[in-house]
Design a protein around this motif. Sequence first.
Motif, PDB file in Angstrom:
ATOM      1  N   HIS A 161       0.851  -1.199   0.000  1.00 44.13           N
ATOM      2  CA  HIS A 161       0.000   0.000   0.000  1.00 44.13           C
ATOM      3  C   HIS A 161       0.882   1.243   0.000  1.00 44.13           C
ATOM      4  O   HIS A 161       1.015   1.928   1.029  1.00 44.13           O
ATOM      5  N   PRO A 162       1.468   1.566  -1.140  1.00 46.43           N
ATOM      6  CA  PRO A 162       2.434   2.670  -1.191  1.00 46.43           C
ATOM      7  C   PRO A 162       1.885   3.992  -0.678  1.00 46.43           C
ATOM      8  O   PRO A 162       2.577   4.702   0.047  1.00 46.43           O
ATOM      9  N   GLU A 163       0.617   4.298  -1.004  1.00 44.82           N
ATOM     10  CA  GLU A 163       0.045   5.592  -0.598  1.00 44.82           C
ATOM     11  C   GLU A 163       0.042   5.720   0.926  1.00 44.82           C
ATOM     12  O   GLU A 163       0.380   6.758   1.476  1.00 44.82           O
ATOM     13  N   ARG A 164      -0.359   4.622   1.584  1.00 48.83           N
ATOM     14  CA  ARG A 164      -0.447   4.658   3.047  1.00 48.83           C
ATOM     15  C   ARG A 164       0.946   4.795   3.670  1.00 48.83           C
ATOM     16  O   ARG A 164       1.152   5.606   4.564  1.00 48.83           O
ATOM     17  N   VAL A 165       1.880   4.002   3.146  1.00 45.66           N
ATOM     18  CA  VAL A 165       3.238   4.032   3.704  1.00 45.66           C
ATOM     19  C   VAL A 165       3.908   5.373   3.421  1.00 45.66           C
ATOM     20  O   VAL A 165       4.673   5.883   4.235  1.00 45.66           O
TER      21      VAL A 165
END
Length: 330
Positions: free
Chosen positions: A144-148
């Motif tokens: 989950h790149p956006e969250r990280v």
Amino acid sequence: MEKELLRISDLTTQFKTDQGVFPAVSELSLTVGRREIVCVVGESGSGKTVASLSVMQLIPSFASITSGEICFEGSDLLKQNKKKINEIRGGKIAMIFQDPMVALDPVFTCGSQIVEAILMHDRQPRKQAREKALDLLQRVGIAHPERVFDSYPHELSGGMCQRIMIAMALSCNPKLLIADEPTTALDVTVQAQILELLKQLRDEMDMSILLITHDLGVVAEVADRVAVMYAGKVMEEGDVRSVFKNPQHPYTQGLLRSIPHLDRKDGKLYSISGSVPSIASMPSGCRFHPRCPLANDLCRQQEPGLITSGAGTNVRCWKAEEQSKEGTVG
Ligand SMILES: Nc1ncnc2c1ncn2[C@@H]1O[C@H](COP(=O)(O)OP(=O)(O)OP(=O)(O)O)[C@@H](O)[C@H]1O
Ligand SMILES: [Mg+2]
């Protein structure tokens, strides 16, 4: 295209201490070929970090490189000016430091730190850098790149932080990645995932990796070639199969015997007695002689050179030299 990417020859790095000036790395020679993974292995204090920091010329001010060459893509880094070194560092050569928690800044989100790393070497609109950062996070296996991207380092696990560090290092498309103990703080499952990731990135990004570790399990997992360091010197070096199958140096043999085996009948774990000497009190002759089960008077008095053994490795040991002259190996 030249096959060699990095060639370190006869590198000596000294530290000024209260007791005097002593080398922490001596006459180190090592090459890293294109797309090759080379591991430097050795116990704590053997000079692995000092060697890798020397390549990046990031040694502290009270240390100095007193001799040697560090040829990268054919030119000697030690002869370049500061501006050029700054361009190469974090450009064509990237480094992952020993402690990710120290290297990541706790007050900025992970994403913003990657964006800064991208912008440092490649000016572009912030929005574009953000897209690239998200792409890098995906590349290093973050689901989950956006969250990280919006997380702070303390909100993430050790394995995640290590992936962030790798993403930052990759942000400049390096030709060479130097990774100092990138998996030491991680549990074995996550360690295996990170090692797999490094191998995958080497293939995808056409990159070479110089990996520092004290763990022969890591070496077996990823290395094409390995250099065994002890007390600032390379004791044995060669392709990983030769070194593991037919180690010539008693130190390499000891390290290999120290790997835990489930099938050991007596259940005992072997360890090499004693410890790595401090740089201020190097033993005479072969540096390993006080801990070596085979040491004789020659070993105590004279230091052996690095010779090519009959087993295909380069080794610094009088016994191995004797055996190779006699034409017997092992
Ligand atoms: N800042 C320093 N001042 C003085 N001596 C130092 C300094 N940094 C390292 N050394 C010495 O240089 C030698 C090599 O240290 P180095 O950190 O390179 O070892 P290492 O192989 O990376 O060990 P580790 O596996 O613990 O990371 C050691 O004897 C260490 O005590
Ligand atoms: Mg170290």
